[in-house]
Design an enzyme around this catalytic site. Structure first.
Site, short mmCIF file in Angstrom:
data_model
loop_
_atom_site.label_atom_id
_atom_site.label_comp_id
_atom_site.label_asym_id
_atom_site.label_seq_id
_atom_site.Cartn_x
_atom_site.Cartn_y
_atom_site.Cartn_z
N VAL A 16 0.84 -1.21 0.00
CA VAL A 16 0.00 0.00 0.00
C VAL A 16 0.87 1.26 0.00
CG1 VAL A 16 -1.71 1.29 1.33
CG2 VAL A 16 -1.96 -1.18 1.05
N GLY A 82 1.83 -1.81 9.22
CA GLY A 82 1.05 -2.73 10.03
C GLY A 82 0.68 -4.00 9.32
N ARG A 91 -11.04 -6.94 8.79
CA ARG A 91 -10.13 -5.83 9.11
C ARG A 91 -10.02 -5.65 10.62
NH1 ARG A 91 -13.32 -4.22 4.71
NH2 ARG A 91 -12.15 -3.69 2.82
N PRO A 124 -7.80 -1.70 11.16
CA PRO A 124 -9.12 -1.21 10.76
C PRO A 124 -9.13 0.33 10.82
CG PRO A 124 -9.19 -2.10 13.00
CD PRO A 124 -7.80 -2.32 12.50
N ASP A 126 -10.93 3.02 10.73
CA ASP A 126 -11.70 3.93 11.58
C ASP A 126 -11.23 3.86 13.03
OD1 ASP A 126 -13.81 4.71 9.51
OD2 ASP A 126 -13.88 2.53 9.47
N ASP A 151 -14.12 2.48 -0.94
CA ASP A 151 -15.39 1.75 -1.07
C ASP A 151 -16.36 2.51 -1.98
OD1 ASP A 151 -15.14 0.01 1.86
OD2 ASP A 151 -14.10 1.92 1.62
N ARG A 154 -15.45 1.98 -5.52
CA ARG A 154 -15.92 0.64 -5.95
C ARG A 154 -17.42 0.69 -6.24
NH1 ARG A 154 -12.42 -2.30 -1.19
NH2 ARG A 154 -10.59 -2.77 -2.44
N HIS A 178 -15.17 1.53 7.21
CA HIS A 178 -14.50 0.89 6.07
C HIS A 178 -14.38 -0.58 6.47
CE1 HIS A 178 -11.65 -0.19 2.99
NE2 HIS A 178 -10.70 -0.44 3.86
P1 NAD Z 1 2.45 -4.94 3.84
O1 NAD Z 1 2.64 -6.09 4.77
O2 NAD Z 1 2.79 -5.10 2.41
O3 NAD Z 1 3.28 -3.67 4.37
C1 NAD Z 1 3.27 -3.24 5.69
C2 NAD Z 1 4.62 -2.61 5.95
O4 NAD Z 1 4.61 -2.03 7.26
C3 NAD Z 1 5.79 -3.62 5.94
O5 NAD Z 1 6.75 -3.23 4.96
C4 NAD Z 1 6.35 -3.54 7.35
O6 NAD Z 1 7.75 -3.70 7.43
C5 NAD Z 1 5.91 -2.14 7.77
N1 NAD Z 1 5.92 -1.94 9.22
C6 NAD Z 1 5.45 -2.76 10.18
N2 NAD Z 1 5.61 -2.19 11.40
C7 NAD Z 1 6.18 -0.98 11.18
C8 NAD Z 1 6.60 0.06 12.04
N3 NAD Z 1 6.45 0.00 13.38
N4 NAD Z 1 7.13 1.16 11.49
C9 NAD Z 1 7.30 1.25 10.14
N5 NAD Z 1 6.92 0.29 9.28
C10 NAD Z 1 6.38 -0.81 9.81
O7 NAD Z 1 0.93 -4.48 4.01
P2 NAD Z 1 0.08 -3.59 2.98
O8 NAD Z 1 -0.59 -4.44 1.99
O9 NAD Z 1 0.95 -2.45 2.52
O10 NAD Z 1 -1.06 -3.03 3.96
C11 NAD Z 1 -0.75 -2.08 4.95
C12 NAD Z 1 -2.00 -1.72 5.76
O11 NAD Z 1 -2.93 -1.03 4.92
C13 NAD Z 1 -2.76 -2.94 6.32
O12 NAD Z 1 -3.21 -2.66 7.62
C14 NAD Z 1 -3.93 -3.07 5.37
O13 NAD Z 1 -5.02 -3.74 5.94
C15 NAD Z 1 -4.22 -1.61 5.10
N6 NAD Z 1 -5.05 -1.33 3.92
C16 NAD Z 1 -5.94 -0.33 4.06
C17 NAD Z 1 -6.79 -0.02 3.02
C18 NAD Z 1 -7.78 1.11 3.18
O14 NAD Z 1 -8.60 1.34 2.29
N7 NAD Z 1 -7.75 1.81 4.28
C19 NAD Z 1 -6.72 -0.73 1.81
C20 NAD Z 1 -5.76 -1.74 1.71
C21 NAD Z 1 -4.94 -2.04 2.77
#
Ligand code: NAD
Length: 316
Positions: A16, A82, A91, A124, A126, A151, A154, A178
């Site tokens: 992301v 995260g 989520r 999550p 929110d 959302d 979409r 969300h």
């Molecule tokens: P990912 O596992 O690819 O990347 C997460 C990154 O966070 C990793 O590179 C990890 O090393 C890093 N990380 C972990 N702890 C850390 C810290 N303390 N400090 C700095 N970096 C740290 O995951 P992703 O696919 O990129 O998803 C990231 C988040 O975004 C997830 O919680 C996912 O659910 C969320 N997400 C949100 C939406 C939305 O619409 N809000 C959509 C998709 C994903």
């Protein structure tokens, strides 16, 4: 207006975070990017891959590091760090893990970027937005979550596809969480100013009750489907977040369903969730009085209760 230099910090160089940076670079949103991740190899690799494309995009700088000081004096900090959903997870299952990360990050960020706007993407979202607000002590307008911007896009895409109309001509919002309790605002949805429930146009059809149910289910289950197929979602969330960043940095006053703190909005208080709000250089304004029918309002209340219960469980 900030006197700073349009610096965007992205915390988390995962799927992301990296895609948000890529979307911003391609669209020329922001001139200075800092990417921070605890995984040094990952952040170095993503940064290299991004800067190697600089010849083809509007000029910008990108610095990646495993030292959080790289984010100093950012105008906006986007948090994507995260755990992410694995197949079968909701989520909300991520709440505890990602709150622990936030407890480490936010105090450090407040020291090095005290004037920032926080944009939460981590899920999550929110719950995470509310906790970031509390931990940071920032005013409500400077903390928001990407909420249901994704959302809603979409939702619009699926309505547009059924009606064979360009998605840009569909105005419709998903409100609330969300997540699984999100609420489709059908009653205020329009196409070319025609209320969707009145839409019946030759060659473009109309939406039956079954169509609506299917569209809502598809929106609500979109992430599950994508996670099952490719392990994570990244492109649409990258574009949606880039749009929020653009509205903030360029002071666009765009109306977006971001997640923000509600205070007596239709009787709902002390919870972050999404309803359409004006977003600009000051952050997020209080929610707009978007029309809702009684069922939608009840849905929003239910969503607020769901999010609030998760927040309380975490001790906030
Ligand atoms: P990912 O596992 O690819 O990347 C997460 C990154 O966070 C990793 O590179 C990890 O090393 C890093 N990380 C972990 N702890 C850390 C810290 N303390 N400090 C700095 N970096 C740290 O995951 P992703 O696919 O990129 O998803 C990231 C988040 O975004 C997830 O919680 C996912 O659910 C969320 N997400 C949100 C939406 C939305 O619409 N809000 C959509 C998709 C994903």
């Amino acid at each position: 207006m900030s006197t700073l230099t349009n610096k965007i910090a992205i915390i988390g160089a995962g799927g992301v975070g990296a895609t948000i940076a890529y979307a911003c670079l391609i669209r020329g949103i922001g001139k200075q990017f800092a990417i921070y991740d605890v995984d040094r190899n990952k952040v170095d690799a993503e940064t290299l891959d991004l800067v190697h494309g600089m010849q083809f995009v509007p000029m910008a700088s990108v610095e990646g590091s495993d030292d959080i000081n790289v984010c100093s004096d950012s105008d906006i900090v986007v948090i994507t760090a995260g755990a992410k959903q694995k197949p079968g997870m909701t989520r909300m299952d991520l709440a505890e893990n990602n709150t622990a990360i936030l407890k480490q990050l936010i105090p450090q960020l407040m020291k090095i970027a005290p004037k920032t706007i926080l944009l939460m993407v981590t899920n999550p979202v929110d719950v995470i937005t509310y906790i970031a607000l509390k931990l940071s002590g920032l005013p409500r307008e400077r903390v928001m979550g990407s909420g249901t911007v994704l959302d809603s896009s979409r939702f619009r895409f699926l309505i547009a596809k059924r009606l064979k109309i360009a998605v840009q001509n569909v105005h419709a919002y998903i409100a609330g969480e969300h997540g699984d309790s999100e609420v489709p605002l059908w009653s205020s949805a329009t196409v070319a100013n025609i209320p969707l429930h009145e839409w019946a146009v030759a060659h473009h059809g109309r939406l039956s009750v079954m169509d609506r149910t299917e569209i809502y289910q598809n929106v609500r289950n979109a992430a599950y489907k994508i996670v099952a197929g490719k392990g994570a979602t990244n492109y649409a969330v990258g574009l949606a977040t880039a749009k929020i960043l653009e509205s903030i940095l360029h002071n666009e006053n765009r109306i977006l369903p971001v997640s923000s703190l509600l205070a007596d909005y239709r009787g709902i208080s002390d919870v972050c969730l999404s309803v359409p709000c004006v977003v600009n250089r000051n952050g997020v304004e209080p929610p707009l009085p978007t029309p809702m029918n009684p069922a939608e309002e009840a849905g929003l209340r239910n969503s607020a209760d769901t999010i609030r219960a998760a927040i309380r469980k975490l001790g906030f």
